[in-house]
Each structure stands twice: as C-alpha cells, then as structure tokens.
Design an enzyme around this catalytic site. Structure first.
Site, PDB file in Angstrom:
ATOM      1  CG  ASP A  75      -0.304  -0.513   2.493  1.00  0.00           C
ATOM      2  OD1 ASP A  75       0.938  -0.459   2.591  1.00  0.00           O
ATOM      3  OD2 ASP A  75      -1.025  -0.967   3.384  1.00  0.00           O
ATOM      4  CG  ASN A 144      -8.532  -1.445  12.001  1.00  0.00           C
ATOM      5  OD1 ASN A 144      -7.635  -2.149  11.551  1.00  0.00           O
ATOM      6  ND2 ASN A 144      -8.966  -0.368  11.375  1.00  0.00           N
ATOM      7  CG  HIS A 146      -5.610  -2.279   8.834  1.00  0.00           C
ATOM      8  ND1 HIS A 146      -5.646  -0.930   9.120  1.00  0.00           N
ATOM      9  CD2 HIS A 146      -4.321  -2.648   9.051  1.00  0.00           C
ATOM     10  CE1 HIS A 146      -4.446  -0.523   9.476  1.00  0.00           C
ATOM     11  NE2 HIS A 146      -3.618  -1.555   9.446  1.00  0.00           N
ATOM     12  CD  GLU A 151      -8.332   0.884   7.699  1.00  0.00           C
ATOM     13  OE1 GLU A 151      -8.322  -0.002   8.574  1.00  0.00           O
ATOM     14  OE2 GLU A 151      -7.565   1.871   7.740  1.00  0.00           O
TER      15      GLU A 151
HETATM   16  C1  F6R Z   1       1.619  -1.481   6.162  1.00  0.00           C
HETATM   17  C2  F6R Z   1       0.273  -2.037   6.237  1.00  0.00           C
HETATM   18  C3  F6R Z   1      -0.470  -2.143   7.522  1.00  0.00           C
HETATM   19  C4  F6R Z   1       0.397  -2.519   8.720  1.00  0.00           C
HETATM   20  C5  F6R Z   1      -0.433  -2.548   9.994  1.00  0.00           C
HETATM   21  C6  F6R Z   1       0.398  -2.809  11.218  1.00  0.00           C
HETATM   22  O1  F6R Z   1       2.116  -1.510   4.841  1.00  0.00           O
HETATM   23  O2  F6R Z   1      -0.262  -2.376   5.235  1.00  0.00           O
HETATM   24  O3  F6R Z   1      -1.494  -3.098   7.368  1.00  0.00           O
HETATM   25  O4  F6R Z   1       0.987  -3.761   8.500  1.00  0.00           O
HETATM   26  O5  F6R Z   1      -1.097  -1.338  10.163  1.00  0.00           O
HETATM   27  O6  F6R Z   1       1.235  -1.706  11.440  1.00  0.00           O
HETATM   28  P1  F6R Z   1       2.402  -1.757  12.531  1.00  0.00           P
HETATM   29  O7  F6R Z   1       3.364  -2.784  12.058  1.00  0.00           O
HETATM   30  O8  F6R Z   1       2.993  -0.381  12.504  1.00  0.00           O
HETATM   31  O9  F6R Z   1       1.751  -2.114  13.815  1.00  0.00           O
END
Ligand code: F6R
Length: 247
Positions: A75, A144, A146, A151
């Site tokens: 992303d 959450n 995702h 989301e």
């Molecule tokens: C990042 C992504 C997100 C993260 C997720 C966890 O490219 O797609 O899904 O993997 O938000 O983030 P952290 O590792 O910062 O807890």
C-alpha cells in the site's frame, strides 16, 4: 518456538521477536536462492523493521541477493507530495531498498501520483499478475484487523483500489506524522483477494497491543468486520508471533 495449528492457521510462537525475524529472513533467503526471479510482497510499519534489518545483514554477509528478484508493496498513502518523508516509498528506501540489491525498476509501490488513482490501482493489480503473482507476502495486522489498508468492511473479493483510512488507523499513524491533521485520509492498497493470491503469506505480530487482534484472527467468525480473518483457509499462511502477541 512453539508450533501449532489453530483454525487452519499454522502458528509459531517465538521466544523473541529476533528469533522470528531470523527465521523469516532465512526463509526469504532460501526462497530467493532457489528462485532468483521470485516476487515478494512487502509491508511497512513498525512490525517488519527488524526483519528488513536482518535481510540487510544477510545481504551484507554475502548470503542473500535480490539482484534478479522483484517486489510489490502492499500500500501507499494518497495525497502526499512525491518524496514525502513519511511516504511508504521513502520508508522502504530507508529500511530495505538502500541496504539490499533490488534493481530499482523491480521495486513497486502503487503510483499515488498518477492523474487517475483508480486506474493506477488497476494497473498495479495487473502488474502483479504479469510478474507471475507474489511468491511470499509479508503482512502486519492493524489493531482493527486490517491487512494492507483493507479496513473493516473490506470484503474477500476486493482488489487493489483507492480506500479511505479508518479513524483508528489514522490515530495510530499520528506517532509518525505528529498530528491527526497531518495523516492522509486515503491510500491505494492491494485488496484482500490480491493478498490471498500470494502463494505464501507470513503474518507477523509482536507485542501486547496485537494480542486482541491475533485472538480475533484465530478465533472470530470469518467476516469483513475483521479482514484478517479472511486469511483462514489460505493453504500457505503462517502466523509468527512473540509471546506477548500470543496473549
Ligand atoms: C503497512 C500495512 C499495515 C500494517 C499494519 C500494522 O504496509 O499495510 O497493514 O501492516 O497497520 O502496522 P504496525 O506494524 O505499525 O503495527
């Protein structure tokens, strides 16, 4: 390390984050040694930082080369100027690309500066398919539920597209951006079905803050309420956690 299968997800509880990062880096090194043209899927965020550090040190030791491999990130934020310090493109350069030997043309992130972001998202989906699909996708999970920026509400059949970020995702990103107002509201993300098309998926989660979502991934009903639950049933998925995230 304790290995068990829970609700069809092969789960590894590691003694430490470092043990997990070493194991996964070794798997990636073996994958690219066997298939030099392998295609990888990368995540950003706090979770994979140590894994990328480990990949960099394997490369420095002459034990890993991505010279002929390619990769696609999950992303990228929309509405940030090119070269923004908190874009995922900058993040990937700092944490991985500057320290290993991917050909620049083989590293891909969604083209968030294209005049038509929806078209750019479709092109990204096609580019992944044209590259032969992703062999190994590294994933973190949002609190959450995702995966990528899919989301809650994202269905199993979603493809790469423009999405609105959830409030909780934007609040979590305040740590990086400094204030909620500075956090982008939109992104381009691979869809759930794009992620599920990867042949191997390695989900990482570390720390107490991830214990509840790890529990949901393994035990809640499979639904768009927690998009991570769609990983259940994928034949090549593994969950790698530390003791804190395992609850
Ligand atoms: C990042 C992504 C997100 C993260 C997720 C966890 O490219 O797609 O899904 O993997 O938000 O983030 P952290 O590792 O910062 O807890």
């Amino acid at each position: 390390m304790i290995r068990s299968t829970r609700n069809s997800i092969l789960t590894f509880v590691h003694a430490s984050r470092e043990e997990c990062e070493r194991a996964l880096a070794a798997e990636i090194a073996e994958c690219v040694a066997r298939s030099p043209f392998a295609v990888f899927g990368w995540a950003t965020g706090s979770t994979p930082i140590g894994l990328y550090r480990e990949l960099a040190s394997l490369h420095a030791a002459g034990r890993l080369s991505f010279a002929r491999a390619s990769c696609f990130n999950l992303d990228e934020y929309l509405d940030l100027p090119a070269g923004h310090p908190h874009s995922f493109a900058t993040w990937m350069r700092e944490h991985l690309f500057a320290h290993v030997d991917f050909a620049r043309a083989h590293t891909h992130l969604p083209d968030v500066h294209a005049p038509d972001p929806e078209q750019a998202a479709s092109r990204y989906e096609s580019a992944i398919a044209q590259a032969g699909g992703i062999e190994l996708q590294v994933l973190g999970i949002g609190r959450n539920g995702h995966i990528g920026f899919n989301e809650p509400g994202s269905t199993r059949d979603t493809r790469t597209r423009v999405v609105e970020l959830a409030e909780s995702t934007r609040v979590d990103a305040c740590r990086t951006f400094g204030s909620l107002d500075a956090v982008p509201r939109r992104a381009i993300t691979m869809g759930v079905s794009t992620i599920l098309a990867a042949r191997r998926i390695r989900v990482l989660a570390f720390g107490r803050a991830k214990a509840a979502v790890v529990h949901a991934l393994l035990h809640d009903a499979v639904s768009a309420e927690c998009p991570a639950t769609f990983l259940r049933g994928h034949p090549g998925v593994e969950l790698h956690v530390d003791a804190e995230a395992a609850g």
